[in-house]
Design an enzyme around this catalytic site. Structure first.
Site, PDB file in Angstrom:
ATOM      1  CB  CYS A 254      -0.962  23.111  13.081  1.00  0.00           C
ATOM      2  SG  CYS A 254      -0.984  24.645  14.038  1.00  0.00           S
TER       3      CYS A 254
ATOM      4  CE  LYS B 268      -3.040  23.100   8.733  1.00  0.00           C
ATOM      5  NZ  LYS B 268      -2.355  24.213   9.440  1.00  0.00           N
TER       6      LYS B 268
ATOM      7  CD  GLU C 299       2.565  23.131  11.486  1.00  0.00           C
ATOM      8  OE1 GLU C 299       1.995  23.678  10.532  1.00  0.00           O
ATOM      9  OE2 GLU C 299       2.284  23.372  12.684  1.00  0.00           O
TER      10      GLU C 299
END
Length: 494
Positions: free
Chosen positions: A367, A313, A256
């Site tokens: 994440c 995301k 990330e």
């Protein structure tokens, strides 16, 4: 027993129950501590108010220990934010404890017997997983990834497994009275399951090799202008390294926010990365913008560094990546919190697949998204594997990254899919469809890992049904308890 003594006992038992979570990985201790807490609850909680207090005290001890890593983000700049760390732990522990308090309260309201606690406790764990975008971290089911019961995630998912765990806990708590010998004999096999690893032997592997890159950029240094080039060059060198014995990687995965530059302005950099990879697909994390909106994204690079696909995301961290209700506030002239005006990140449209050509189709998770099984179940079609790109530097060097890895392993078991995990500071790992870590790069290490991608299993029952069966069962059990309680109350009144 005085209220103070009861609180202290339950706090200690909660802290002991947290030993089931990584890095301690002692699920039997968790089971026994929970059973002891239920014994205290059954013996002393004669009123709904006392029951709620029992649940809160036990939950506070449990979540304070299990989530102690939450101090880590505040210690990145300790001089400025360090004073907030103790309050963060207390807030997170109290938040989880409120849910358990409601569960214990409801159990006492619905029945005087201990078995009502099973669906009530499991029910509030469902609520904790969904309310306010959810935070199912440190679920009791999470403690089972190293032992055989964890494999039931493929059938019944985390909430079904929680229901089974609480049934065992309440059963152990009720061993007093007549017939205790037979009860112990019946529960011994269940307890023994806590010591049995999932399975032995190797998972079937494909011919595909993925390279996982881990630069080990501490959070305090990650955006330091003097270190930015160091970490970038490190990842570039790992990408370009030639394998000594294994075949050349078929794709490369960076973690990330692996590059500090905005994706929109990184054309030359992306070409350099693809050249280092020898033209094979590269998946890397970066921020990108669209007007005033910013996204936490993963980009799939082609052979010439061109961006073939981006994934934004969509399950963002409240207060960490965006301000809740910020866009709504903008409608009333309060613009400082609105993601549409550059304050924090904007959520992407949802789960989608990345097509890596011969490597296969991957479901990307960034994440925090690996914490939510429903996000994985939301994939438009079944992927061949899961990519989990994360920056666990925020979680500190101890429990946080190890618990995050445990949750990635849960997603593998639930879906019957391998997980390729690239983490900034660790733990990067190749996880097979049974949730076993085949190879890893440990925390605080810089390096790369060439790992064969395991073959996926057939779709699991949980991947087809999601949480619906467990939730329906809980609703039926709670409804039956409510009807029974209503009938008893009516008889008393008459």
């Amino acid at each position: 027993m005085s209220a103070r003594k009861r609180w202290l006992i339950l706090l200690v038992l909660g802290a002991l129950a947290a030993m089931g979570q990584a890095p301690f990985d002692l699920p039997l201790v968790m089971i026994v501590a929970m059973a002891a807490a239920v014994v205290v609850f059954n013996a002393t909680a004669s009123t709904s108010r006392t029951a709620a207090a029992c649940g809160f005290a036990f939950g506070f001890g449990y979540f304070a220990v299990a989530l102690h890593w939450i101090v880590s983000p505040f210690l990145v700049d300790a001089a400025t934010y360090g004073w907030m760390a103790p309050f963060a732990v207390m807030f997170m522990a109290a938040g989880g404890a409120v849910f358990w308090s409601i569960g214990f309260w409801a159990a006492r309201r619905l029945s005087s017997g201990g078995w009502a606690l099973v669906p009530c406790w499991a029910g509030v764990e469902v609520l904790r997983a969904y309310i306010l975008t959810g935070f199912p971290w440190a679920s009791p089911a999470q403690a089972m990834v190293n032992v055989l019961p964890g494999q039931s995630l493929a059938l019944i998912g985390p909430h079904g497994l929680n229901l089974l765990i609480f049934a065992v806990v309440v059963g152990l708590a009720g061993l007093s009275g007549r017939g205790w010998g037979m009860r112990i004999a019946a529960l011994v096999p269940v307890v023994l399951l806590m010591f049995i690893p999932p399975m032995n032997g190797k998972a079937p592997l494909s011919d595909t090799v993925l390279r996982l890159v881990q630069p080990n950029a501490a959070q305090k240094d990650k955006w330091n202008p003097d270190m930015i080039r160091v970490f970038y060059e490190r990842q570039l060198a790992f990408t370009a390294a030639r394998p000594e014995t294994k075949k050349e990687p078929d794709a490369v995965i960076w973690p990330e926010t692996a590059i500090p530059w905005n994706l929109n302005d990184s054309g030359v950099v992306l070409e350099e990365i693809s050249a280092a990879a020898g033209g094979v697909p590269v998946v890397l994390g970066a921020q990108r913008r669209d007007g005033l909106r910013y996204f936490n994204a993963l980009a799939l690079l082609g052979s010439q560094g061109q961006v073939l696909q981006t994934y934004d995301k969509h399950h963002l961290v409240p207060f960490g990546e965006y301000m809740p209700l910020g866009d709504l506030a903008a409608r009333f002239g309060i613009y400082g919190m609105a993601s549409q005006n550059g304050a924090g990140f904007t959520a992407g449209p949802g789960a989608q697949l990345m097509d890596l050509g011969p490597v296969g189709r991957a479901l990307p998770l960034i994440c925090y998204e690996a914490v939510f099984p429903d996000d994985v179940n939301a994939a438009p079609t079944r992927p061949d594997f899961i990519i989990h790109a994360t920056n666990d530097a925020w979680f500190g060097p101890f429990a946080g990254p190890q618990q995050h890895l445990a949750q990635a392993r849960m997603r593998a078991i639930e879906q019957g899919l391998p997980v390729a995990r690239a983490a900034n500071t660790g733990i990067s790992a190749m996880i097979d469809p049974y949730g076993r870590v085949l190879d890893r790069i440990g925390m605080g290490q810089a390096g790369y890992l060439d790992a064969a991608l395991p073959l996926p299993l057939a779709p699991t029952l949980y991947s087809r049904t999601g949480d619906v069966p467990a939730v329906v069962l809980l609703v039926l059990l709670l409804g039956a308890l409510a009807l029974r309680n209503f009938g008893v109350t009516r008889e008393i009144r008459e």
